[in-house]
Motif scaffolding. Sequence first.
Motif, mmCIF file in Angstrom:
data_model
loop_
_atom_site.group_PDB
_atom_site.id
_atom_site.type_symbol
_atom_site.label_atom_id
_atom_site.label_comp_id
_atom_site.label_asym_id
_atom_site.label_seq_id
_atom_site.Cartn_x
_atom_site.Cartn_y
_atom_site.Cartn_z
ATOM 1 N N GLN A 39 2.525 1.724 -3.319
ATOM 2 C CA GLN A 39 1.630 2.298 -4.319
ATOM 3 C C GLN A 39 1.461 3.795 -4.121
ATOM 4 O OE1 GLN A 39 -0.036 0.459 -6.991
ATOM 5 N NE2 GLN A 39 -0.055 2.612 -7.596
ATOM 6 N N TYR A 40 1.330 4.212 -2.871
ATOM 7 C CA TYR A 40 1.229 5.650 -2.591
ATOM 8 C C TYR A 40 2.504 6.375 -3.026
ATOM 9 C CZ TYR A 40 -3.004 4.908 0.206
ATOM 10 O OH TYR A 40 -4.273 4.591 0.615
ATOM 11 N N THR A 56 0.834 -1.211 0.000
ATOM 12 C CA THR A 56 0.000 0.000 0.000
ATOM 13 C C THR A 56 0.863 1.254 0.000
ATOM 14 O OG1 THR A 56 -1.750 -1.155 1.201
ATOM 15 C CG2 THR A 56 -1.789 1.247 1.231
#
Length: 330
Positions: A9-10, A6
């Motif tokens: 991806q950020y 996560t």
Amino acid sequence: MPVNETLSQYSDWSYTTAVAVYVLAMVFFLVEQSFGRKGRQAAARTRERAQELVGAGGGPVGTVAVPPPGETAGPRPPRTRAERIGRMGAALTVLGALLHLAALVLRGLATSRVPWGNMYEYIMIVCFIAVVTWLAVMRKFPVRHLSAFVLLPVVILMFVGGTWLYAVAAPLVPALQSYWLVIHVSAAASASGVFLVPGVASILYLVKARHERDPAKFARFGARLPALDVLDRIAYRTTVFAFPVFTFGVLCGAVWAEAAWGRFWGWDPKETVAFIAWVIYAAYLHSRATAGWRGNRAAIINVIGFAATVFNLFFVNLVTTGLHSYAGVS
């Protein structure tokens, strides 16, 4: 440790958004560069008029006129549209730098390590240092309208890094699992990022010098560039700042090489080109300090040093084979 997908991806989203913001800022700066000449000419006329008034009895040049008691100083001349657009470009550059920093931090948190373990991450931090250096230069010198010429190589590098050289977030390879990665690579990346600014400034210096010798050459572009003295000072001062950091990085690399490979120096392609770049920048600073070299000769040496740095970043990492090939970092 497992990678946090996560946060990774950020980080990628922040990286992509930063590139887009830099491109938009470039557009704003190009507008100021192209249409801001009238405002700069008006400012020059204002300064000339102020000097005429001082010569007529207003006090020494450079002093600040104090209005008589009961009177206030005149209102500040309104900013031109081009100047306002340039200020918007500067604000966008700061926003892009914050997104850029977020991409670095999130990448580090996602992998639980420093975010410069491969070529993609290395280019990311080099470009971030270059942008921060230019923001500092903009506060010191009136060169905001030149920002597009600094952001252009940054955007190109980040595009190449985010496409062809992109690497999925992953733990470090065993060869890089050392505390020297933090010290050596951070110093090398910082110096490389700062060196981008004097490289661009020296190229613009050569263009301006050619224009002054022959006004027909680069007629429109050369006339909008700052004075040669301003470009020379930017190139010299940023090189003076970056060179000791680069020297420290090279020395730390030698210590790490002795610990990892049993020798301080082995004339690996990466080491050889880094040494050549070091010699070029040392010659630039030495010639400025002892022989008083200024002007075109100093600018040419600085451009050669910048070319050697870029050559070491791409050609040596991607084309040649050496002990540094496994990670694409210095």
